[in-house]
Design a protein around this motif. Sequence first.
Motif, PDB file in Angstrom:
ATOM      1  N   TYR A 297      10.992   6.243  -5.151  1.00 34.11           N
ATOM      2  CA  TYR A 297      10.011   5.762  -4.173  1.00 34.11           C
ATOM      3  C   TYR A 297       9.999   6.684  -2.959  1.00 34.11           C
ATOM      4  O   TYR A 297      10.898   7.503  -2.786  1.00 34.11           O
ATOM      5  CB  TYR A 297      10.299   4.309  -3.781  1.00 34.11           C
ATOM      6  CG  TYR A 297       9.982   3.380  -4.949  1.00 34.11           C
ATOM      7  CD1 TYR A 297       8.676   3.091  -5.290  1.00 34.11           C
ATOM      8  CD2 TYR A 297      11.006   2.857  -5.713  1.00 34.11           C
ATOM      9  CE1 TYR A 297       8.383   2.260  -6.387  1.00 34.11           C
ATOM     10  CE2 TYR A 297      10.726   2.046  -6.807  1.00 34.11           C
ATOM     11  CZ  TYR A 297       9.420   1.751  -7.134  1.00 34.11           C
ATOM     12  OH  TYR A 297       9.133   0.963  -8.219  1.00 34.11           O
ATOM     13  N   SER A 298       9.004   6.466  -2.094  1.00 29.08           N
ATOM     14  CA  SER A 298       8.799   7.355  -0.956  1.00 29.08           C
ATOM     15  C   SER A 298       8.216   6.579   0.210  1.00 29.08           C
ATOM     16  O   SER A 298       7.536   5.569   0.021  1.00 29.08           O
ATOM     17  CB  SER A 298       7.840   8.478  -1.355  1.00 29.08           C
ATOM     18  OG  SER A 298       7.413   9.226  -0.231  1.00 29.08           O
ATOM     19  N   SER A 299       8.457   7.091   1.402  1.00 27.63           N
ATOM     20  CA  SER A 299       7.876   6.480   2.597  1.00 27.63           C
ATOM     21  C   SER A 299       6.351   6.490   2.548  1.00 27.63           C
ATOM     22  O   SER A 299       5.711   5.688   3.238  1.00 27.63           O
ATOM     23  CB  SER A 299       8.345   7.233   3.849  1.00 27.63           C
ATOM     24  OG  SER A 299       7.972   8.612   3.772  1.00 27.63           O
ATOM     25  N   ARG A 300       5.763   7.374   1.725  1.00 22.57           N
ATOM     26  CA  ARG A 300       4.300   7.446   1.690  1.00 22.57           C
ATOM     27  C   ARG A 300       3.676   6.156   1.188  1.00 22.57           C
ATOM     28  O   ARG A 300       2.491   5.900   1.433  1.00 22.57           O
ATOM     29  CB  ARG A 300       3.823   8.640   0.853  1.00 22.57           C
ATOM     30  CG  ARG A 300       4.023   8.528  -0.633  1.00 22.57           C
ATOM     31  CD  ARG A 300       3.599   9.788  -1.385  1.00 22.57           C
ATOM     32  NE  ARG A 300       2.159  10.012  -1.370  1.00 22.57           N
ATOM     33  CZ  ARG A 300       1.508  10.707  -2.306  1.00 22.57           C
ATOM     34  NH1 ARG A 300       2.165  11.251  -3.328  1.00 22.57           N
ATOM     35  NH2 ARG A 300       0.205  10.866  -2.231  1.00 22.57           N
ATOM     36  N   TRP A 301       4.442   5.320   0.492  1.00 20.52           N
ATOM     37  CA  TRP A 301       3.917   4.049  -0.024  1.00 20.52           C
ATOM     38  C   TRP A 301       4.306   2.857   0.857  1.00 20.52           C
ATOM     39  O   TRP A 301       3.909   1.724   0.558  1.00 20.52           O
ATOM     40  CB  TRP A 301       4.436   3.779  -1.433  1.00 20.52           C
ATOM     41  CG  TRP A 301       4.326   4.917  -2.392  1.00 20.52           C
ATOM     42  CD1 TRP A 301       5.323   5.427  -3.166  1.00 20.52           C
ATOM     43  CD2 TRP A 301       3.154   5.674  -2.711  1.00 20.52           C
ATOM     44  NE1 TRP A 301       4.859   6.460  -3.934  1.00 20.52           N
ATOM     45  CE2 TRP A 301       3.526   6.640  -3.675  1.00 20.52           C
ATOM     46  CE3 TRP A 301       1.833   5.648  -2.272  1.00 20.52           C
ATOM     47  CZ2 TRP A 301       2.625   7.557  -4.202  1.00 20.52           C
ATOM     48  CZ3 TRP A 301       0.933   6.567  -2.793  1.00 20.52           C
ATOM     49  CH2 TRP A 301       1.324   7.501  -3.745  1.00 20.52           C
ATOM     50  N   LEU A 302       5.091   3.061   1.905  1.00 25.99           N
ATOM     51  CA  LEU A 302       5.676   1.933   2.643  1.00 25.99           C
ATOM     52  C   LEU A 302       4.923   1.638   3.932  1.00 25.99           C
ATOM     53  O   LEU A 302       4.450   2.549   4.616  1.00 25.99           O
ATOM     54  CB  LEU A 302       7.142   2.223   2.964  1.00 25.99           C
ATOM     55  CG  LEU A 302       8.049   2.615   1.790  1.00 25.99           C
ATOM     56  CD1 LEU A 302       9.490   2.785   2.262  1.00 25.99           C
ATOM     57  CD2 LEU A 302       7.967   1.599   0.663  1.00 25.99           C
ATOM     58  N   SER A 310       8.343  -3.376   1.989  1.00 27.84           N
ATOM     59  CA  SER A 310       7.030  -3.248   2.650  1.00 27.84           C
ATOM     60  C   SER A 310       6.075  -2.374   1.844  1.00 27.84           C
ATOM     61  O   SER A 310       5.012  -1.994   2.336  1.00 27.84           O
ATOM     62  CB  SER A 310       7.205  -2.642   4.055  1.00 27.84           C
ATOM     63  OG  SER A 310       7.582  -1.272   3.980  1.00 27.84           O
ATOM     64  N   ILE A 311       6.422  -2.096   0.613  1.00 25.40           N
ATOM     65  CA  ILE A 311       5.622  -1.201  -0.230  1.00 25.40           C
ATOM     66  C   ILE A 311       4.213  -1.743  -0.428  1.00 25.40           C
ATOM     67  O   ILE A 311       4.005  -2.943  -0.601  1.00 25.40           O
ATOM     68  CB  ILE A 311       6.325  -0.976  -1.588  1.00 25.40           C
ATOM     69  CG1 ILE A 311       5.656   0.154  -2.382  1.00 25.40           C
ATOM     70  CG2 ILE A 311       6.402  -2.263  -2.403  1.00 25.40           C
ATOM     71  CD1 ILE A 311       6.482   0.648  -3.556  1.00 25.40           C
ATOM     72  N   ARG A 312       3.226  -0.846  -0.394  1.00 19.41           N
ATOM     73  CA  ARG A 312       1.819  -1.243  -0.536  1.00 19.41           C
ATOM     74  C   ARG A 312       1.059  -0.144  -1.269  1.00 19.41           C
ATOM     75  O   ARG A 312      -0.044   0.268  -0.875  1.00 19.41           O
ATOM     76  CB  ARG A 312       1.213  -1.580   0.819  1.00 19.41           C
ATOM     77  CG  ARG A 312       1.387  -0.544   1.901  1.00 19.41           C
ATOM     78  CD  ARG A 312       1.125  -1.115   3.308  1.00 19.41           C
ATOM     79  NE  ARG A 312      -0.016  -1.978   3.370  1.00 19.41           N
ATOM     80  CZ  ARG A 312      -1.269  -1.571   3.597  1.00 19.41           C
ATOM     81  NH1 ARG A 312      -1.510  -0.283   3.749  1.00 19.41           N
ATOM     82  NH2 ARG A 312      -2.261  -2.421   3.657  1.00 19.41           N
ATOM     83  N   THR A 313       1.596   0.299  -2.389  1.00 15.36           N
ATOM     84  CA  THR A 313       1.033   1.417  -3.144  1.00 15.36           C
ATOM     85  C   THR A 313      -0.432   1.185  -3.509  1.00 15.36           C
ATOM     86  O   THR A 313      -1.244   2.117  -3.439  1.00 15.36           O
ATOM     87  CB  THR A 313       1.834   1.646  -4.436  1.00 15.36           C
ATOM     88  OG1 THR A 313       3.229   1.496  -4.181  1.00 15.36           O
ATOM     89  CG2 THR A 313       1.569   3.019  -4.993  1.00 15.36           C
ATOM     90  N   THR A 314      -0.777  -0.019  -3.917  1.00 14.89           N
ATOM     91  CA  THR A 314      -2.137  -0.267  -4.408  1.00 14.89           C
ATOM     92  C   THR A 314      -3.181  -0.243  -3.292  1.00 14.89           C
ATOM     93  O   THR A 314      -4.383  -0.246  -3.575  1.00 14.89           O
ATOM     94  CB  THR A 314      -2.218  -1.605  -5.151  1.00 14.89           C
ATOM     95  OG1 THR A 314      -1.796  -2.661  -4.279  1.00 14.89           O
ATOM     96  CG2 THR A 314      -1.343  -1.585  -6.399  1.00 14.89           C
TER      97      THR A 314
END
Length: 532
Positions: A297-302, A310-314
């Motif tokens: 995972y990565s901060s780019r999705w958080l 707090s992930i919000r990939t979609t």
Amino acid sequence: MNGSRLPDPFEKHLAAVSPADPLTPADRYQELFVEVQMNRVFADSKTFVDCAPRLHPERILEAYRSRCRLPGFDLAAFVAEHFRRYEIPPSDFVADPDCTLAQHIDRLWPVLTRRPQEHPPRSSLLPLPHDYVVPGGRFIEQYYWDAYFIMLGLDQSGQSHLLRAMADNFAYLIDTYGHVPNGNRTYYLSRSQPPVFALMIDLFEEKSICLASDYLPQLRKEYAFWMDGADCLRPGECHRRCVRLAGGEVLNRYWDDRDTPREESYLEDVLTARESDRPVHDVYRDLRAGAESGWDYSSRWLGDHGRLSSIRTTAILPVDLNSLLFRLEWQIALLSQVRGDAACAEEYRSRAEARRVAIDRYLWSESAGAYLDYDWQLERQRGDLTAAMLTPLFVRLAGPQQARRVADTVRGRLLAPGGLATTEVGDSGQQWDRPNGWAPLQWIGIRGLEEYGQTKLAGEIRRRWLRTVGELFERENKLVEKYILRPGAGHAGGGEYPLQDGFGWTNGVTLKLLQEDPQHAANRCRAGRLGF
């Protein structure tokens, strides 16, 4: 197969492929699966989902239900009795101190190659018709986007038969399941990974292995998977991997068709969801979508860099995904033209041009001098700078001025001592953040910069990365999944599992880069001989 013909070597092996179990381990074993994963019978959640049953799964579940409440029931003993744990085949491979780094990688390909034999009945493994190369470590199956970077190295090693075999495996998966799963496991069928099949078949015509147009039916079928539902969307609506924006443009996001914990990371996902105040199924979906991205995972999705929950990939339209789909659209257009289908060629050229315009409107930031992911729910660009911004250069959709701006931004903000940094965030605890560097991002960055004449910066990234890989090889006699981008650093960390060695995509990218820089000291390094 829509009336298409597959290449002959692919077609003749189809009869040998045994049918896969249509159910995932969670579907098969129900409450037994939950108990095994939640009680951590195995240290790694992936171990159980890769086990093979010793009996028919229904009989195992019946036995569990009849015995689980008896006094003294031992869950671990029950699992050992009814399941066969996958054991890595024994190998006498050892690093040879007389071999160069390139020779060491050449010697690794047979170790990482798997040959289709009798697949364990009712296991999670999806049978494939041809040989394939696995990444290594805990990753004992074929993975989608890993395979492209592995194939770069196979190409350099002259392993054209494996190149063709692996691409034919992906063609088989597309024809069988409608898409390329994350990996050839039943529990990966609900998602894919970055769509790189179009890049794979480019390698064929470069080496005169076969015609890229042989795979046009599969390219179109994969494209249909990613664009499912797009034509019916109104502005502001989304469906699966498609989002129609306010201006009517369609861009894509990562997605997963399930909203339950990932089976291979079940306990980890349950614990993550418990830390969120959002509905747990939303968190599970976003975790799964993050896995489809390959950046898991990565901060780019958080939403909050410090909390995976707090992930919000979609909610995010990623630069790299939409760049690769632009490349897929252009590939279909070019190959359709080759096949004499002018109408199809024009349709896909129009689709590609529409995507280019949408990327410029929503993902290009003039102020940052970079391509940024776009949060379609909040209707604004993400502020985080990531190495994904080089993908538009890699697929040649950037304008010359944009490419110069990107190069300047990379030089000033993402160039690390050991290569191209993944992001600017270093306190997230996630593996796709600083201080870690990854082989696929080095390749995309180097090639993208070279496409626009930024050879000095590309060469600097190449030199720094080869030094990073060479130093660890001399120190520990191996190549690994990811690296800390600092000289003399220890092992990379972060993420859900220990550092893996092997390692497919590092081998592939490194071998190509060694060939491109024959004077680099990494070409002369040896296992166990410190020379940098």
